[in-house]
Design a protein around this motif. Structure first.
Motif, mmCIF file in Angstrom:
data_model
loop_
_atom_site.group_PDB
_atom_site.id
_atom_site.type_symbol
_atom_site.label_atom_id
_atom_site.label_comp_id
_atom_site.label_asym_id
_atom_site.label_seq_id
_atom_site.Cartn_x
_atom_site.Cartn_y
_atom_site.Cartn_z
ATOM 1 N N THR A 191 -2.846 1.581 -4.216
ATOM 2 C CA THR A 191 -3.300 2.852 -3.665
ATOM 3 C C THR A 191 -4.789 3.074 -3.914
ATOM 4 O OG1 THR A 191 -2.926 5.250 -3.645
ATOM 5 C CG2 THR A 191 -2.698 4.139 -5.770
ATOM 6 N N THR A 217 1.071 10.144 -8.418
ATOM 7 C CA THR A 217 1.376 8.976 -7.590
ATOM 8 C C THR A 217 1.913 7.847 -8.453
ATOM 9 O OG1 THR A 217 -0.353 9.598 -6.025
ATOM 10 C CG2 THR A 217 0.396 7.314 -5.951
ATOM 11 N N SER A 271 5.779 5.688 4.401
ATOM 12 C CA SER A 271 4.803 5.374 3.347
ATOM 13 C C SER A 271 5.346 4.279 2.428
ATOM 14 C CB SER A 271 4.510 6.626 2.511
ATOM 15 O OG SER A 271 5.607 6.892 1.651
ATOM 16 N N THR A 303 -4.979 0.148 -8.295
ATOM 17 C CA THR A 303 -5.829 1.015 -7.484
ATOM 18 C C THR A 303 -6.871 0.181 -6.745
ATOM 19 O OG1 THR A 303 -7.209 1.452 -9.418
ATOM 20 C CG2 THR A 303 -5.548 3.089 -8.888
ATOM 21 N N ASP A 344 0.865 -1.170 0.000
ATOM 22 C CA ASP A 344 0.000 0.000 0.000
ATOM 23 C C ASP A 344 0.909 1.230 0.000
ATOM 24 O OD1 ASP A 344 -2.331 1.522 0.165
ATOM 25 O OD2 ASP A 344 -2.419 1.425 2.347
ATOM 26 N N ILE A 345 0.413 2.330 -0.542
ATOM 27 C CA ILE A 345 1.206 3.559 -0.546
ATOM 28 C C ILE A 345 0.969 4.366 0.718
ATOM 29 C CG2 ILE A 345 1.457 5.824 -1.651
ATOM 30 C CD1 ILE A 345 1.335 4.424 -4.339
ATOM 31 N N ASN A 346 -0.294 4.562 1.084
ATOM 32 C CA ASN A 346 -0.612 5.418 2.225
ATOM 33 C C ASN A 346 -0.655 4.613 3.519
ATOM 34 O OD1 ASN A 346 -0.883 7.787 0.696
ATOM 35 N ND2 ASN A 346 -2.896 7.134 0.023
#
Length: 129
Positions: free
Chosen positions: A88, A95, A67, A109, A60-62
């Motif tokens: 993400t 991004t 991060s 996504t 995951d990015i966030n």
């Protein structure tokens, strides 16, 4: 040799979702999935994984703290042979560019297209197996 896919996401329900989506593969022993709820924990698991067994990192990015985009170069430095796919909820172009420039193989996504992810995993397992 057991093939390992490392999933990095701070949301606890992600593990249950992945285990459910890939339950047949996991039961059949095609690969195992390891889960880390932070980038720091992921780096420890990457360091602990036997050389040939770690075949893919999904991150995951966030996440709080480090991060996924900050984890990416560290994971690539530790294991340049292992592809990283970023995940993400925000698939904006900036991004995506940052992830790909950082060495990610792809950016998925949320909600995750598990059919697409399954074909990615199947192609990696087939190359190794």
């Amino acid at each position: 040799m057991s093939l390992i896919i490392l999933v990095v996401d701070d949301e606890a329900d992600v593990e249950m979702l992945f285990r459910q989506q890939f339950r047949h593969d996991l039961r059949a022993g095609r690969f195992t999935m390891d889960f880390a709820q932070s980038a720091g924990s992921a780096l420890q698991r990457i360091a602990d994984a036997a050389a040939a067994s770690l075949i893919l990192i999904l991150s995951d990015i966030n996440m709080p703290g480090m991060s996924g985009l900050e984890l990416l170069p560290k994971a690539k430095a530790a294991r340049p042979d292992v592809p990283v796919i970023m995940i993400t909820a925000y698939g904006d172009e900036d991004t995506k560019r940052k992830a790909l420039e950082g060495g990610a193989e792809a950016l998925l996504t949320k909600p995750i297209d598990f059919a697409l992810l399954r074909s990615e995993i199947d192609s990696r397992v087939a190359r190794i197996g």
